[in-house]
Scaffold this motif. Structure first.
Motif, PDB file in Angstrom:
ATOM      1  N   LEU A   1      33.767  15.975  35.218  1.00 17.56           N
ATOM      2  CA  LEU A   1      32.891  14.505  35.259  1.00 17.56           C
ATOM      3  C   LEU A   1      32.825  14.074  36.796  1.00 17.56           C
ATOM      4  CD1 LEU A   1      34.227  12.635  32.328  1.00 17.56           C
ATOM      5  CD2 LEU A   1      32.172  13.711  32.372  1.00 17.56           C
ATOM      6  N   THR A   2      31.720  13.557  36.979  1.00 11.98           N
ATOM      7  CA  THR A   2      31.556  12.835  38.429  1.00 11.98           C
ATOM      8  C   THR A   2      32.457  11.691  38.518  1.00 11.98           C
ATOM      9  OG1 THR A   2      29.768  11.595  37.799  1.00 11.98           O
ATOM     10  CG2 THR A   2      29.427  13.793  38.972  1.00 11.98           C
ATOM     11  N   THR A   3      32.615  10.841  39.559  1.00 13.37           N
ATOM     12  CA  THR A   3      33.262   9.444  39.320  1.00 13.37           C
ATOM     13  C   THR A   3      32.702   8.569  38.585  1.00 13.37           C
ATOM     14  OG1 THR A   3      34.166  10.017  41.801  1.00 13.37           O
ATOM     15  CG2 THR A   3      34.329   7.790  41.207  1.00 13.37           C
ATOM     16  N   GLU A   4      31.446   8.625  38.681  1.00 10.90           N
ATOM     17  CA  GLU A   4      30.673   7.564  37.740  1.00 10.90           C
ATOM     18  C   GLU A   4      30.872   7.603  36.293  1.00 10.90           C
ATOM     19  OE1 GLU A   4      28.846   4.542  38.383  1.00 10.90           O
ATOM     20  OE2 GLU A   4      30.378   4.499  39.939  1.00 10.90           O
TER      21      GLU A   4
ATOM     22  N   ILE B   1      28.041  13.286  28.497  1.00  9.90           N
ATOM     23  CA  ILE B   1      28.172  12.720  29.755  1.00  9.90           C
ATOM     24  C   ILE B   1      27.840  13.650  30.698  1.00  9.90           C
ATOM     25  CG2 ILE B   1      29.653  11.476  31.281  1.00  9.90           C
ATOM     26  CD1 ILE B   1      31.410  10.516  28.778  1.00  9.90           C
ATOM     27  N   GLY B   2      26.794  13.430  31.473  1.00  7.74           N
ATOM     28  CA  GLY B   2      26.189  14.489  32.182  1.00  7.74           C
ATOM     29  C   GLY B   2      26.050  15.814  31.437  1.00  7.74           C
ATOM     30  N   ASN B   3      26.796  16.889  31.886  1.00  3.45           N
ATOM     31  CA  ASN B   3      26.569  18.082  31.313  1.00  3.45           C
ATOM     32  C   ASN B   3      27.762  18.391  30.255  1.00  3.45           C
ATOM     33  OD1 ASN B   3      24.276  19.165  32.851  1.00  3.45           O
ATOM     34  ND2 ASN B   3      25.546  19.410  34.698  1.00  3.45           N
ATOM     35  N   GLN B   4      28.776  17.568  30.221  1.00  8.11           N
ATOM     36  CA  GLN B   4      30.109  17.835  29.593  1.00  8.11           C
ATOM     37  C   GLN B   4      29.662  17.116  27.874  1.00  8.11           C
ATOM     38  OE1 GLN B   4      31.981  19.658  30.611  1.00  8.11           O
ATOM     39  NE2 GLN B   4      30.747  19.744  32.269  1.00  8.11           N
ATOM     40  N   ARG B   5      30.268  17.745  27.171  1.00  7.87           N
ATOM     41  CA  ARG B   5      30.489  17.135  25.789  1.00  7.87           C
ATOM     42  C   ARG B   5      31.763  16.658  25.394  1.00  7.87           C
ATOM     43  NH1 ARG B   5      30.335  18.809  19.693  1.00  7.87           N
ATOM     44  NH2 ARG B   5      28.745  17.424  18.806  1.00  7.87           N
ATOM     45  N   LEU B   6      32.011  15.541  25.145  1.00  7.56           N
ATOM     46  CA  LEU B   6      33.324  14.953  25.025  1.00  7.56           C
ATOM     47  C   LEU B   6      33.435  14.576  23.630  1.00  7.56           C
ATOM     48  CD1 LEU B   6      34.154  13.000  28.169  1.00  7.56           C
ATOM     49  CD2 LEU B   6      34.589  15.440  27.661  1.00  7.56           C
ATOM     50  N   THR B   7      34.479  14.823  22.869  1.00 11.03           N
ATOM     51  CA  THR B   7      34.979  14.469  21.523  1.00 11.03           C
ATOM     52  C   THR B   7      36.095  13.776  21.383  1.00 11.03           C
ATOM     53  OG1 THR B   7      36.227  16.439  20.951  1.00 11.03           O
ATOM     54  CG2 THR B   7      33.581  16.478  20.504  1.00 11.03           C
TER      55      THR B   7
ATOM     56  N   CYS C   1      26.673   7.682  29.214  1.00  6.45           N
ATOM     57  CA  CYS C   1      27.381   8.240  28.143  1.00  6.45           C
ATOM     58  C   CYS C   1      26.209   8.239  26.616  1.00  6.45           C
ATOM     59  CB  CYS C   1      28.522   7.571  27.584  1.00  6.45           C
ATOM     60  SG  CYS C   1      30.038   8.528  26.763  1.00  6.45           S
ATOM     61  N   ARG C   2      25.947   9.284  26.143  1.00  8.09           N
ATOM     62  CA  ARG C   2      25.178   9.157  25.390  1.00  8.09           C
ATOM     63  C   ARG C   2      25.744   9.788  23.907  1.00  8.09           C
ATOM     64  NH1 ARG C   2      23.191  12.196  29.028  1.00  8.09           N
ATOM     65  NH2 ARG C   2      23.122  14.071  27.911  1.00  8.09           N
ATOM     66  N   LEU C   3      25.680   9.008  22.886  1.00 10.66           N
ATOM     67  CA  LEU C   3      26.068   9.228  21.600  1.00 10.66           C
ATOM     68  C   LEU C   3      25.509  10.316  21.053  1.00 10.66           C
ATOM     69  CD1 LEU C   3      28.196   8.717  19.282  1.00 10.66           C
ATOM     70  CD2 LEU C   3      26.439   7.122  18.331  1.00 10.66           C
ATOM     71  N   GLU C   4      26.111  11.638  20.526  1.00 10.49           N
ATOM     72  CA  GLU C   4      25.487  12.646  19.922  1.00 10.49           C
ATOM     73  C   GLU C   4      25.800  12.743  18.456  1.00 10.49           C
ATOM     74  OE1 GLU C   4      26.508  16.526  21.864  1.00 10.49           O
ATOM     75  OE2 GLU C   4      24.982  16.180  23.411  1.00 10.49           O
ATOM     76  N   HIS C   5      27.027  12.132  18.297  1.00 11.28           N
ATOM     77  CA  HIS C   5      27.374  12.338  16.683  1.00 11.28           C
ATOM     78  C   HIS C   5      28.672  11.133  16.402  1.00 11.28           C
ATOM     79  CE1 HIS C   5      27.311  14.557  13.046  1.00 11.28           C
ATOM     80  NE2 HIS C   5      28.629  14.475  12.793  1.00 11.28           N
TER      81      HIS C   5
END
Length: 118
Positions: free
Chosen positions: A24-27, A102-108, A71-75
């Motif tokens: 993740l970037t700093t932001e 978040i960016g190119n990363q999917r976090l759960t 941050c975009r909610l996916e599920h």
């Protein structure tokens, strides 16, 4: 199939530790704790109002992600922890799960908790 659970190791701000966090970037990293905060908020709603408030808790999670940010909610799922079926009036222990981009990363992340006895 036997599922074994183990505690989630978290950063000081509550974000679940993951090698993906380093990408993740700093932001992006600054906004990532919304994932855990939204789960805690949903848990508070359900603990206060019971299983009948699951839809309200899901709406709260969606609202936390709609406030802008990276941050975009996916599920999002709120289920009975024993059966993984939708929570109902007989649910004693719940599992709250969120997946976000978040960016190119999917976090759960998820939290498991017992409902207080009535």
């Amino acid at each position: 199939v036997k599922i074994r659970r183990c505690p989630t190791i978290r950063e000081k701000d509550g974000l679940a530790r993951s090698s993906r966090n380093l990408l993740l970037t700093t932001e992006e990293r600054k906004t990532a704790p919304v994932i855990y905060r939204s789960l805690l908020s949903a848990r508070e709603i359900i603990e206060a109002k019971g299983t009948g408030s699951v839809k309200r808790a899901v709406a709260g999670i969606k609202k936390a992600f709609s406030r802008g940010g990276l941050c975009r909610l996916e599920h999002v799922e709120i289920v009975d922890a024993a059966t993984l079926l939708p929570a109902s009036g007989g649910t004693k222990e719940m599992l709250l799960f969120v997946a976000a981009r978040i960016g190119n990363q999917r976090l759960t992340d998820s939290i498991r908790f017992r409902l207080p006895r009535s």
